[in-house]
Scaffold this motif. Structure first.
Motif, PDB file in Angstrom:
ATOM      1  N   THR A   1       0.813  -1.217   0.000  1.00  0.00           N
ATOM      2  CA  THR A   1       0.000   0.000   0.000  1.00  0.00           C
ATOM      3  C   THR A   1       0.841   1.260   0.000  1.00  0.00           C
ATOM      4  O   THR A   1       0.314   2.355  -0.130  1.00  0.00           O
ATOM      5  N   SER A   2       2.127   1.133   0.185  1.00  0.00           N
ATOM      6  CA  SER A   2       2.941   2.344   0.308  1.00  0.00           C
ATOM      7  C   SER A   2       4.182   2.269  -0.554  1.00  0.00           C
ATOM      8  O   SER A   2       4.790   1.207  -0.701  1.00  0.00           O
TER       9      SER A   2
ATOM     10  N   GLU B   1      -6.403  -4.259 -14.063  1.00  0.00           N
ATOM     11  CA  GLU B   1      -6.636  -3.050 -13.289  1.00  0.00           C
ATOM     12  C   GLU B   1      -8.014  -2.475 -13.586  1.00  0.00           C
ATOM     13  O   GLU B   1      -8.720  -2.025 -12.687  1.00  0.00           O
TER      14      GLU B   1
ATOM     15  N   ALA C   1       1.183  -0.770  -8.794  1.00  0.00           N
ATOM     16  CA  ALA C   1       0.552  -0.992 -10.090  1.00  0.00           C
ATOM     17  C   ALA C   1       1.320  -0.264 -11.187  1.00  0.00           C
ATOM     18  O   ALA C   1       1.333  -0.669 -12.346  1.00  0.00           O
ATOM     19  N   ARG C   2       1.947   0.803 -10.785  1.00  0.00           N
ATOM     20  CA  ARG C   2       2.744   1.571 -11.712  1.00  0.00           C
ATOM     21  C   ARG C   2       3.793   0.688 -12.411  1.00  0.00           C
ATOM     22  O   ARG C   2       4.076   0.848 -13.581  1.00  0.00           O
TER      23      ARG C   2
ATOM     24  N   GLY D   1      -7.516  -3.057  -9.284  1.00  0.00           N
ATOM     25  CA  GLY D   1      -7.836  -1.656  -9.521  1.00  0.00           C
ATOM     26  C   GLY D   1      -8.526  -0.983  -8.348  1.00  0.00           C
ATOM     27  O   GLY D   1      -8.290   0.187  -8.044  1.00  0.00           O
ATOM     28  N   ALA D   2      -9.362  -1.743  -7.659  1.00  0.00           N
ATOM     29  CA  ALA D   2     -10.115  -1.150  -6.561  1.00  0.00           C
ATOM     30  C   ALA D   2      -9.199  -0.718  -5.430  1.00  0.00           C
ATOM     31  O   ALA D   2      -9.558   0.130  -4.621  1.00  0.00           O
ATOM     32  N   LYS D   3      -8.031  -1.314  -5.354  1.00  0.00           N
ATOM     33  CA  LYS D   3      -7.143  -1.013  -4.238  1.00  0.00           C
ATOM     34  C   LYS D   3      -6.160   0.109  -4.560  1.00  0.00           C
ATOM     35  O   LYS D   3      -5.590   0.700  -3.661  1.00  0.00           O
ATOM     36  N   ALA D   4      -5.973   0.366  -5.832  1.00  0.00           N
ATOM     37  CA  ALA D   4      -5.052   1.414  -6.263  1.00  0.00           C
ATOM     38  C   ALA D   4      -3.701   1.313  -5.555  1.00  0.00           C
ATOM     39  O   ALA D   4      -3.244   2.246  -4.918  1.00  0.00           O
ATOM     40  N   TYR D   5      -3.079   0.146  -5.676  1.00  0.00           N
ATOM     41  CA  TYR D   5      -1.753  -0.007  -5.087  1.00  0.00           C
ATOM     42  C   TYR D   5      -0.737   0.793  -5.891  1.00  0.00           C
ATOM     43  O   TYR D   5      -0.758   0.760  -7.123  1.00  0.00           O
ATOM     44  N   PRO D   6       0.167   1.477  -5.210  1.00  0.00           N
ATOM     45  CA  PRO D   6       1.164   2.247  -5.956  1.00  0.00           C
ATOM     46  C   PRO D   6       2.039   1.351  -6.826  1.00  0.00           C
ATOM     47  O   PRO D   6       2.530   1.793  -7.860  1.00  0.00           O
TER      48      PRO D   6
END
Lengths: 334, 326, 273, 529, 311
Positions: free
Chosen positions: D47-48, D142, D129-130, D122-127
């Motif tokens: 998450t970070s 995503e 993912a970039r 996609g729902a979690k928008a983990y960084p």
């Protein structure tokens, strides 16, 4: 509708003031204190009406209503033929008709205002703008209350109690009112000063043709100054009449007890005594409000409703069911 | 050998400190109180009557201080007593009731406890015994339902009831002397009458001497046999109560008597102008030189502006402090 | 006698700060912002730089002098805002009573319940750090005590004879509040305001520490002190002088407030008697 | 080619006990610090992407690749080998067979695939993912159009295939902690949030939110003999002055230093022995917005570079805790051109350029800055008088960090000062100057240059590493010439460490992030037991 | 007493709601978002898609009134929402940080009360004496120090120079770690309590009922024990209650300085990182605890002072 006698300047009809107590969230049931409960009064021009009673009897609330500072729950107050609840009688008109002198000469003067400011501000408020006129009025009024003109620039703390009371009187009279409510005008003063103020008030009544409503618990002062006396107990008038009648032949047991209670150096016999204290006004006794303390109370006194005022002589009204049974003997000694 | 008076005050002087200056708020005050007697001290605010009482019980606090004279209680000068001895006297042998029953009681303590303290302090009672005594004491001042009232807090009581509690406290230990400082001023007239009766009866029953202090001449005359009239820190006239009204001697007393609108006077004499006393009561720091009443006195002459009048014994008892007394 | 010492010392200290602030442009040696000269960075106090220089080579003495202006502005303006809000609300609530009083009392309790530093922190974050934001943040968050005081004073004063007399004389409510009540409650309110000014100066320092205080170009003591805290071992003078300035100012204001309380607050007058 | 990479890393100054040839001692506790704030986000590193959180994650988790600080490049960590296909888009990874999760289970290809699928939720928008978006089919997952990433294929338990969308080195994408490999089933349990299970050298022992995290040795860690210390305790200490006291008081073993403390520590005979200095891959710059009229003119931008005595600021204000920036790419980067000289301090030339651009009388601009001591208002304050000398007036607009990143990416500024990541991959770093890169991504100064676009496209397409580096160097030099920024400095990260702490690595990507398994404490440590 | 308690409790509800609304409104206009804060150091840049996605998931694309509606609906179910940053329920995040703040504020208040109240008492019993002068000068100085400055000085003195105490952190939660931060936090309330106590005692000393007590023949000691102490206590208690609010607020500074893992440092972090649900939750919790403490104080006062119940 109201008949206005030529000489009647103030008429109070069936006046009642009830204060809510409690209520609100978790505050218990909302109840009402009947501070003033159905009072009828009439004040004639040039007359002094003495209002007598112990603390909590409603005399101050009554005075505030007359001054328009307390909205009545019921009833009317008619000044000079106009109902003061009437919108056409504005704050300003009322101020020019009815004024008040306060008990405590220390708290009744704004410590941050000079005497001049105290007297000038009301004049300006009421449309006097010319400096010369204001000056004249102030000097004139100070002279009336026995103060020199040069005191105007001083602050209240520079004066003694008696002088302050004179300033308070000047303030009340600066707008040339017709009715002045005197709320215990001398009780906060030094004993040696009282006579000065009493004399002054009586003098001003004559020279400025004023009418007084005087609230006092000092029966000596009331007797000395009043033309008519009304005795109040638990928001009601229990006896009213001419001063002479009230003081020489009082009929209501409460009036008699009041007079009895005055410590008198020459009187050791103590006839009528009452015991106990004024009941909780939230929970007044049934029947005659005075019955729990009344030495003359009988069963009939404890039956509702409250007894009516009964005329037993010229201008002499008494609210007592046993008025005719209780002896009307003279009370005051010499 | 005459019996020793209960209290003997001689040339009492109390100073008021303002900054570094000291002014005599009370000066040359002398009086005696016999056992069981009621003495009245009458005077206007600032005349020094209350602080005289406080001096008697040893409660003067800065800026006031005892500056001279002797106070003999049962023959002993209380100024020579240690503070512990004084405490034993205070409340126990001499007690006091104050003007404002509202503030004179601790608002956070039940009245029963405040009475009970007396028995714990002076009688060595346990709290339990003391509570029981407190109920009796409340009953003796005619408080209804005393067993329930002891648990009440002062704010739950009316002014009259509070003053009864004060009396109960003051008389709890059966003192020899009760100082009553304007005990009824804050009360309604009907209640005042009851309280005065109570004081009168209880002190008579227990043989307690009373020093009654008031500004009300009528009340004092009614309660006391002898009266001291105080003005500006001095006793200006000391007389039997009835004489004060009938034949006042000092111009101040005369003025006072004549200026009062007494009940019944109008019926007799009509609504005439009351006799006035000119001027105002001087503050302590401004006491005049000579006779302190001289600026207001109708009879004042040059000597009054210079010399302090000495005490003059009057023929029918009592004394007066005036150059021109009758 | 002690109260005079309060007043004298407090007044002297605060007077010093006021003089420093008023005459900062005359007394200062260099411009507090433009005076940066990296050639002089971090010089200890000497005859040229009385209080030394900071990391950017600015004269700390000059900055401390100019900082007095900021701190005075912060103290005075924010307290003025607080006082106006507090007095307006408290006075009217106490005088009128009723639902308005309930409302104002609720609002006051609300303000009391949120610690003012946290409230100010939120406002600073919203408005972005800076002098104006700080004045708003401190001005909006500390009026509850003034309000309570004004309300209590109004409640007790409104039963005074002269207020009743003004009513009887036909004064309007607003006129009564302004001419009869306000002048007579001003003493304690000035005292609270004076003490609050000290609080505001300290709050500025706290907010600067949290990164949300006044930001340059204003040379505020709080940000000077806070920015220099890392250099406390290497160049202690950078933080000592602004720190001292804060201490002296707040101490002065506190003493002044105490002294004024002795004179202006009638309650404590009886306390002394 | 690779040699060049090696050489450039030599710039990283290694002073402390890094290169000492002592035998590592086993046991004891490493008392490390997390200096970037007063808390960790949580114990789910997905998450970070903050450095602060990577500091603890390095102890507990591992990713497919890892950063080799000495080599200055990403190297395989969880895989033994990665072979690229002909077109350079598909890689076949063979996982190491000695990697065990902290619950004792062996690492499996499913774990890798699950992790990347998870990152693309996609729902979690983990960084992260970039990075995972580089895998073919990642974007579909995503957007919810697919359940699994089509570009990931499991061959067997220890082998999987990864297909990329672009020809890039996957090492630069999958080495950060935010792409840490999670155990597939266990990570789906609720308890995972409180008890992370990773592959790292240490397993979680205690976590006091806002205070510290303690991890103890994982005995089945795959590197033989490592880790050395029994425990790692990571103290969260955002306040530099407090860290200073704690370090001097020997309560912590290592501390990241700011400029002020750098001077103090360097000047102290004892403390100066334990300083590790590294040129980090961040470039501190002032960005100029071309939509603000004066800054649209190249001459004005150059004038600003000439007007500021950058060396003086670095020397006196930054206390030499930085290297003068020549251009965009840092010296450790393959695209760095040593021959280029930075803009000189030449106020006269600046004035001339300004006059040519029509600003002989100067102009005024608003400079958005945070309070950061190394790239914020303190720097601006030193610059102001310098610009004033050439007639440019500056108004500071103070903002918070979160506001800075917002206004910069939205272009709501005239000028800003910031520290921007310029590595480790030079291609990624320079892509920020491609006109197709939106302002919201990293083209903050709306840079547009056809030549740059072309060179970048070429560099992306070629397989020839030398040509790639050459193209990138050219881009870097054009950027230098165009001066969209005032090139201030490259960060010199400095870590102070106690004499007993050994094995620190000169990590140029972020000095505070260390591989704890290489670190050890000798017996002089107060926590040697 | 039960009705009084109930009434006091119910009175806090509207305040809590109002705080919720106020905080919500304030933070709905705050510039910057959690997503933008993630790249605030310029180091860990998040790409635009992720940022977009985050804003959508966190509901930033909804209009304010919709968000507030959702928030209140959540609150009604005692749900404080999810933290953006930790992706955990706010309640859990707060729960983790509550205890340190609780013991820190408690310790500093105990420190303040244990020293401040007796000091004020002694000063008041001997007005003008050296004890009085010294303690009051000390008190006014204590009120004039910036908190973090004081903390830093304590740190240097007791940790670095003297080496008596650890300089930072929570450690094992032991007393050693608690001492310095609670002193730093407790000095201001200590000073204030000393001053309040002194003023209260001096005022009561002149009250009529104290004169009555003396007239009963009580020793000064008994006067203090039986009559003065309880009355002073009411005033002091009220001050203590209000001071708790200030202390909780100032804890922000001290926690940050001492790396103390409490609500205060969480709050500052969450504000900087725009983790709005945590900010809202933390402020609500702080307000709630302030209200609880003050209700407790009121109840205590009501037990001591029988007049309060009835007014």
């Amino acid at each position: 509708m109201t008949e206005v006698n030529q000489d009647t300047i103030l008429k109070v009809e069936d006046l009642a003031v009830h204060f809510p107590v409690g209520g609100g969230l978790l505050g218990g049931p909302r109840r009402f204190v009947h501070a003033v409960d159905g009072v009828d009064l009439e004040l004639k021009r040039g007359e002094c009406l003495g209002l007598v009673g112990e603390s909590g009897c409603g005399k101050s609330t009554l005075a505030l209503s007359i001054l328009g500072l307390q909205k009545p729950t019921r009833g009317r107050i008619v000044v000079n033929g106009h109902d003061i609840a009437d919108d056409s009688v504005g704050r300003m008109t009322r101020a020019r008709t009815t004024q008040m002198v306060f008990q405590d000469p220390y708290s009744s003067l704004n410590p941050r205002q000079t005497v001049r400011k105290t007297l000038e501000a009301p004049l300006r408020l009421h449309g006097f703008n010319a400096k010369s006129e204001i000056d004249d009025r102030i000097v004139d009024m100070l002279r009336h209350v026995g103060l020199r003109a040069d005191v105007a620039k001083r602050f209240p703390h520079e004066f003694s109690g008696g002088q302050r009371q004179r300033i308070g009187i000047a303030r009340a009279l600066i707008l040339r009112p017709q009715i002045v409510v005197l709320d215990e005008p001398v009780s906060a003063l030094d004993v040696s000063i009282r006579a000065q103020i009493i004399n002054l008030l009586l003098e001003l009544k004559e020279t400025l043709s004023l009418s007084y409503i005087m609230i006092s618990h000092d029966l000596g002062v009331v007797e000395h100054m009043s033309d008519k006396v009304a005795v109040m107990y638990l928001g009601r008038i229990v006896e009213t009449g001419n001063w002479k009648t009230i003081f020489s032949t009082p009929r209501h047991p409460y009036t008699r007890a009041l007079i009895e209670a005055i410590p008198d150096p020459f009187k050791q016999s103590r006839g009528m005594k009452i015991v106990g204290e004024i009941p909780n006004p939230l929970n007044p006794p049934a029947g005659c409000g005075f019955n729990p303390r009344c030495p003359e109370a009988r069963d009939l006194c404890r039956v509702p409703p409250t007894p009516d005022l009964e005329a037993i002589g010229a201008d002499h009204l008494v609210r007592c069911r046993r008025v005719h049974e209780i002896s009307a003997g003279k009370l005051t000694a010499p | 050998m005459t019996a020793q008076p209960l209290l003997e005050v001689q040339n009492l002087r109390i100073d008021l400190a303002i900054g570094n200056a000291r002014f005599p708020a009370v000066q040359d005050v002398s009086f005696t109180i016999e056992k069981g007697e009621t003495l009245g001290l009458v005077g206007e605010s600032g005349c020094g009557k209350s602080i005289t009482a406080l001096a008697l019980i040893g409660l003067l606090r800065p800026p006031l201080s005892l500056a001279g004279g002797t106070i003999r209680f049962n023959g002993k000068d209380i100024q020579n007593l240690s503070s512990a001895e004084m405490r034993k006297l205070r409340g126990n042998r001499i007690s006091m009731i104050f003007q404002e029953p509202m503030t004179a009681l601790n608002p956070l303590s039940p009245v029963g406890r405040q009475i009970a303290e007396m028995f714990v302090l002076h009688k060595g009672a346990t709290w339990k015994e003391a509570e029981r005594h407190a109920i009796e004491a409340l009953a003796s001042v005619r408080v209804p339902a005393p067993d329930r009232r002891v648990k009440d807090y002062p704010h739950q009581l009316s002014g009259g009831m509070r003053q009864r509690v004060m009396i109960a406290i003051a008389l709890a230990c059966g003192p020899d002397l009760l100082l009553a400082d304007e005990p009824t001023t804050a009360l309604d007239v009907t209640v005042q009458a009851e309280i005065l009766d109570l004081i009168r009866e209880l002190s008579a029953a227990k043989g307690t001497a009373v020093l009654m202090i008031s500004h009300d001449l009528g009340l004092i005359a009614n309660m006391c046999r002898r009266v001291g009239v105080m003005y500006a820190g001095r006793i200006v006239e000391h007389r039997a109560a009835e004489d004060i009204f009938r034949t006042p001697s000092h111009p101040y007393t005369k003025g006072l008597v004549a200026s009062l609108p007494l009940l019944g006077a109008r019926a007799q004499h009509g609504q005439k102008r009351l006799q006035e006393i000119e001027g105002v009561v001087p503050p302590v720091a401004d006491f005049p030189v000579g006779c302190r009443f001289n600026p207001r006195c109708y009879a004042a002459t040059d000597v009054c502006h210079v010399d302090d009048p000495a005490v003059t014994e009057l023929r029918h008892g009592g004394y007066v402090r005036c150059h021109h007394h009758d | 006698m002690k109260f005079r010492a309060n007043l004298l010392i407090g007044g002297a200290l605060f007077g010093l700060v006021v003089i420093a602030g008023l005459f900062a442009p005359l007394l200062a040696h260099t411009d507090p912002v433009m005076g940066a000269n990296l050639m002089n960075a971090e010089l200890p106090p000497d005859t040229e730089f009385w209080f030394g220089t900071d990391a950017q080579g600015r004269d700390i003495y000059s900055r401390v002098l100019h900082g007095a202006r900021i701190s005075l502005t912060v103290g005075i303006v924010s307290q003025l805002i607080n006082t106006v809000i507090g007095v307006c609300l408290g006075l009217s609530a106490g005088y009128w009573g009723g639902w308005w009083d309930d409302f104002v009392s609720g609002l006051t309790n609300l303000m009391l319940a949120i610690p003012s530093l946290i409230f100010a922190l939120a406002i600073m974050a919203i408005l972005n750090p800076g002098l104006t934001s700080l004045l708003i943040a401190l001005g909006l968050t500390n009026w509850s005590f003034t309000c309570r005081l004004a309300r209590a004073s109004a409640l007790s004063l409104k039963s005074q004879g002269y207020v009743q007399a003004a009513k009887v004389l036909g004064y309007s409510d607003v006129r009564i509040m302004l001419t009869q009540l306000l002048p007579n409650m001003l003493g304690p309110i000035i005292v609270i305001g004076t003490l609050g000014m000290g609080g505001a100066v300290l709050a500025e320092a706290s907010l600067s520490f949290l990164g949300l205080g006044i930001r340059p170009p204003y040379p505020s003591w709080g940000s000077m002190l806070s920015d220099a805290r890392d250099q406390i071992t290497t160049a202690p003078w950078i933080s000592i002088f602004p720190g001292l300035a804060i201490f002296v100012t707040v101490l002065g204001l506190n003493l002044l407030g105490d002294g004024l309380r002795d004179i202006l607050d009638p309650q404590s007058r009886t306390r002394r008697a | 080619m690779l040699k060049k990479l090696f050489i450039t890393t030599a710039i990283a100054l290694v002073m402390g006990g890094v290169a000492e040839a002592q035998t590592p001692r086993k046991g004891g506790t490493i008392r490390f610090t997390a200096p970037y704030g007063s808390s960790f986000a949580n114990l789910d590193i997905h998450t970070s992407n903050r450095a602060q959180d990577e500091i603890w994650a390095k102890a507990i988790h591992r990713s497919l690749y890892n950063w080799d600080a000495k080599a200055g490049k990403p190297v395989l960590e969880l895989a033994k080998s990665a072979t690229a296909s002909e077109d350079g888009l598909t890689y076949t990874f063979k996982l190491r067979d000695d990697a065990y999760f902290h619950n004792g289970r062996k690492l499996n290809a499913d774990d890798i695939i699950w992790t990347f699928n998870h990152l693309m939720d996609g729902a979690k928008a983990y960084p992260g993912a970039r990075y995972a978006r580089m895998i073919k089919g990642g974007v579909e997952v995503e957007k919810g159009q697919a359940k699994t990433i089509s570009g990931l294929k499991k061959i067997d338990d220890s082998t999987f295939e990864m297909t990329l969308t672009e020809k890039v080195d996957p090492g630069f994408y999958f080495w950060t902690a935010t792409t840490s490999i999670y155990p597939a089933e266990e990570a789906q349990k609720d308890s995972f949030a409180a008890n992370p299970i990773g592959l790292g050298p240490y397993k979680l022992a205690e976590y006091v939110p806002g205070s510290r995290l303690v991890a103890e040795r994982w005995d089945k860690f795959y590197k033989s003999g490592q880790p050395y210390a029994d425990k790692v305790a990571i103290m969260i200490m955002g306040e530099a002055s407090a860290r200073d006291v704690a370090f001097r008081n020997k309560e912590i073993d290592a501390s990241i230093l700011g400029p002020a403390q750098y001077v103090a520590y360097k000047g102290d005979p004892e403390l100066s022995k334990g300083l590790l200095e590294v040129a980090e891959v961040y470039t501190r710059v002032m960005g100029m917005n071309p939509t603000f009229k004066p800054f649209a003119d190249k001459r004005v931008r150059q004038a600003i570079n000439y007007a500021i005595d950058t060396d003086l600021i670095i020397k006196r204000l930054v206390k030499d805790k930085a290297y003068r920036a020549t251009s965009w790419l840092p010296p450790t980067s393959p695209g760095f051109d040593k021959s280029v000289k930075p803009y000189s301090y030449d106020p006269e030339k600046a004035k001339k350029l300004l006059a040519e651009a029509g600003y002989a009388n100067g102009f005024e601009f608003e400079w958005t800055a945070t309070s950061n001591e190394s790239w914020g208002i303190p720097i601006v304050e030193a610059v102001i008088p310098m610009l004033e000398k050439v007639g440019i007036k500056v108004k500071i607009k103070p903002v918070e960090g979160s506001v800075l990143s917002e206004v910069v990416s939205k272009g709501e500024y005239q000028a800003f000062i910031w520290s921007l990541s310029t590595g480790p991959d030079p291609q990624v770093a320079l892509k920020c100057f491609h006109s197709k890169t939106p302002q919201t991504a990293c083209n903050y100064t709306l840079f547009k240059n056809e030549q740059v676009d072309k060179l970048l496209d070429d560099a992306g397409a070629t397989n020839d590493q030398a040509k790639k580096v050459d193209d990138l160097t050219k881009v870097n030099n054009i950027v230098f010439e165009e001066a969209p920024y005032w090139f201030f400095n490259y960060n010199k990260a400095v870590m102070a460490h106690q004499p007993w702490l050994k094995g620190l690595q000169p990590n140029a990507t972020e000095l505070a992030i260390q591989n704890y398994e290489e670190m050890w404490v000798d017996e002089t440590s107060p926590a040697a037991k | 007493m039960a009705a009084f308690l109930l009434r006091r409790t119910l009175q806090t509800l509207p305040i809590l709601l109002a705080v919720a609304l106020l905080i919500f409104l304030l933070f709905s206009v705050i510039p910057g978002t959690f997503a933008s804060s993630m790249s605030d150091d310029g180091r860990s840049v998040i790409d635009a898609q992720v940022m977009e996605r985050m804003n959508k998931e966190f509901g930033f694309n909804d209009p304010v009134h919709v968000r507030f509606g959702k928030y209140v609906a959540q609150l009604a179910q005692l749900d404080l929402g999810m933290s953006f940053r930790t992706r955990q329920p706010v309640a859990k995040v707060l729960a983790e940080r509550m205890w340190p703040t609780f013991i820190l504020t408690l310790a500093s208040m105990i420190f303040a009360i244990a020293i401040g109240v007796p000091l004020g008492f002694i000063a008041a019993l001997r007005p003008g004496s050296w004890v009085d002068t010294v303690s009051m000068v000390g008190a006014v100085s204590g009120l004039s120090l910036p908190k973090f400055w004081l903390g830093l000085m304590l740190m240097y003195l007791f940790a670095l120079v003297l080496g008596w105490l650890p300089s930072f952190g929570y450690g094992d939660g032991g007393l050693r770690y608690l001492i310095l931060p609670s002193i730093a936090l407790g000095v201001a309330p200590l000073a204030l309590l000393a001053r309040t106590t002194r003023a209260a005692v001096l005022e009561i000393m002149n009250a009529d009922f104290v004169r009555t007590a003396r007239s009963k023949g009580m020793s000064e000691r008994k006067v203090v024990q039986w009559h003065l102490a309880r009355n002073a206590l009411v005033i002091v208690l009220t001050t203590i209650g209000l001071q708790f609010g200030t202390v909780i607020g100032q804890a922000v500074v001290v926690e940050k300085l001492f790396a103390w893992p409490g609500l205060g440092s969480l709050l500052v972090d969450s504000v900087t990182l725009r983790d709005i649900p945590v900010v809202q939750g933390a402020i609500l919790l702080i307000v709630l605890s302030f209200l609880v403490i003050n209700t407790l104080v009121d109840v205590l006062c009501a037990i001591i002072d029988p007049r309060i119940k009835y007014s």
